[in-house]
Design an enzyme around this catalytic site. Structure first.
Site, PDB file in Angstrom:
ATOM      1  N   CYS A  26      26.009  21.152  82.767  1.00  0.00           N
ATOM      2  CA  CYS A  26      26.356  21.888  83.985  1.00  0.00           C
ATOM      3  C   CYS A  26      25.185  22.785  84.413  1.00  0.00           C
ATOM      4  O   CYS A  26      24.204  22.290  84.941  1.00  0.00           O
ATOM      5  CB  CYS A  26      27.646  22.666  83.781  1.00  0.00           C
ATOM      6  SG  CYS A  26      28.399  23.237  85.327  1.00  0.00           S
ATOM      7  N   HIS A  62      31.278  18.713  81.919  1.00  0.00           N
ATOM      8  CA  HIS A  62      31.447  19.416  80.642  1.00  0.00           C
ATOM      9  C   HIS A  62      31.937  18.458  79.553  1.00  0.00           C
ATOM     10  O   HIS A  62      33.131  18.415  79.242  1.00  0.00           O
ATOM     11  CB  HIS A  62      32.417  20.589  80.819  1.00  0.00           C
ATOM     12  CG  HIS A  62      31.804  21.751  81.518  1.00  0.00           C
ATOM     13  ND1 HIS A  62      31.104  22.738  80.855  1.00  0.00           N
ATOM     14  CD2 HIS A  62      31.750  22.069  82.826  1.00  0.00           C
ATOM     15  CE1 HIS A  62      30.657  23.622  81.728  1.00  0.00           C
ATOM     16  NE2 HIS A  62      31.032  23.243  82.936  1.00  0.00           N
ATOM     17  N   GLU A 103      31.603  18.747  76.437  1.00  0.00           N
ATOM     18  CA  GLU A 103      32.086  19.455  75.252  1.00  0.00           C
ATOM     19  C   GLU A 103      33.595  19.639  75.287  1.00  0.00           C
ATOM     20  O   GLU A 103      34.248  19.772  74.229  1.00  0.00           O
ATOM     21  CB  GLU A 103      31.374  20.815  75.111  1.00  0.00           C
ATOM     22  CG  GLU A 103      31.879  21.939  75.997  1.00  0.00           C
ATOM     23  CD  GLU A 103      31.422  21.871  77.440  1.00  0.00           C
ATOM     24  OE1 GLU A 103      31.792  22.775  78.219  1.00  0.00           O
ATOM     25  OE2 GLU A 103      30.680  20.921  77.795  1.00  0.00           O
TER      26      GLU A 103
END
Length: 228
Positions: free
Chosen positions: A110, A209, A211
């Site tokens: 990001c 994102h 993660e």
């Protein structure tokens, strides 16, 4: 030994126990878990613009998400909704540029993708709704946008995720000009979603994102490039 992967951190007011609103170096645990599950060891890096010597001890680097980059870094004036963290900007640009010089494996997430773009001489859109006419990349406070991203044939990201993937994003800025990097993925509205440098060992920026879902494909590729 597991590869040591540096993860840049936020500095934000935080509260725990009897302590309230203390300036704190932090990062969502999702980043740490994503690195760990992919076979690496996360090392948290608070902002420090004195030098980039820590890279000598690391095998890879994750540039995490967060607040907007200062537009003066790419020759623009700040717009009303731009929210910056100058301490992070200086420290992380130092790390990013030094990592590029060393050809250290880097994954930008990001804001991290935007940082890589600026380090490569690129520029950003400061508020996407003004450019795209919608808010699907950040639909509401604390709510991830979801959409597909399509990837270029033969790119690193296509090799990891296939021709397209559903992604979770939360950002109001985006890449306008990628500089010396190559755009290899786009959203349906044309916004760049991935940037790469095929000449490097591993340099990948993603505007979403990974993660959040502990995506082993992306974090695993970083670990593999780092010697895992």
């Amino acid at each position: 030994m597991r590869p040591l992967i540096g993860v840049t951190t936020y500095v934000e007011p935080a509260s725990w126990g009897v302590w309230h609103d203390l300036p704190t170096a932090l990062v969502p645990q999702a980043y740490v878990e994503a690195v760990t599950l992919a076979g690496g060891r996360a090392v948290l890096l608070p902002p420090d613009d004195l030098d980039a010597d820590v890279l000598r001890a690391l095998h890879g680097l994750v540039l995490s998400g967060g607040a907007d980059l200062g537009p003066q870094l790419y020759g623009a004036e700040p717009e009303p909704l731009t929210d910056t963290r100058p301490d992070r900007d200086g420290a992380e640009l130092l790390l990013a540029r030094a990592a590029l010089e060393r050809d250290l494996p880097v994954l930008g997430v990001c804001r991290g993708m935007q940082l890589l773009t600026v380090a490569a001489g690129g520029t950003l859109h400061q508020h996407l709704p003004d450019v795209l006419g919608h808010e699907r990349h950040r639909p509401a406070p604390g709510v991830y946008g979801t959409h597909t991203a399509a990837f270029a044939d033969g790119s690193r990201i296509a090799g990891l995720l296939g021709d397209e993937a559903e992604i979770h994003c939360y950002h109001h800025q985006g890449v306008a000009d990628p500089g010396t990097l190559l755009v290899t993925g786009r959203a349906p509205d044309g916004l760049p979603e991935t940037v790469e440098d095929p000449a490097r060992r591993f340099l990948l920026g993603v505007q979403w994102h990974p993660e959040v879902i502990r995506d082993k494909r992306l974090f695993g590729a970083l670990i593999d490039a780092a010697g895992g």
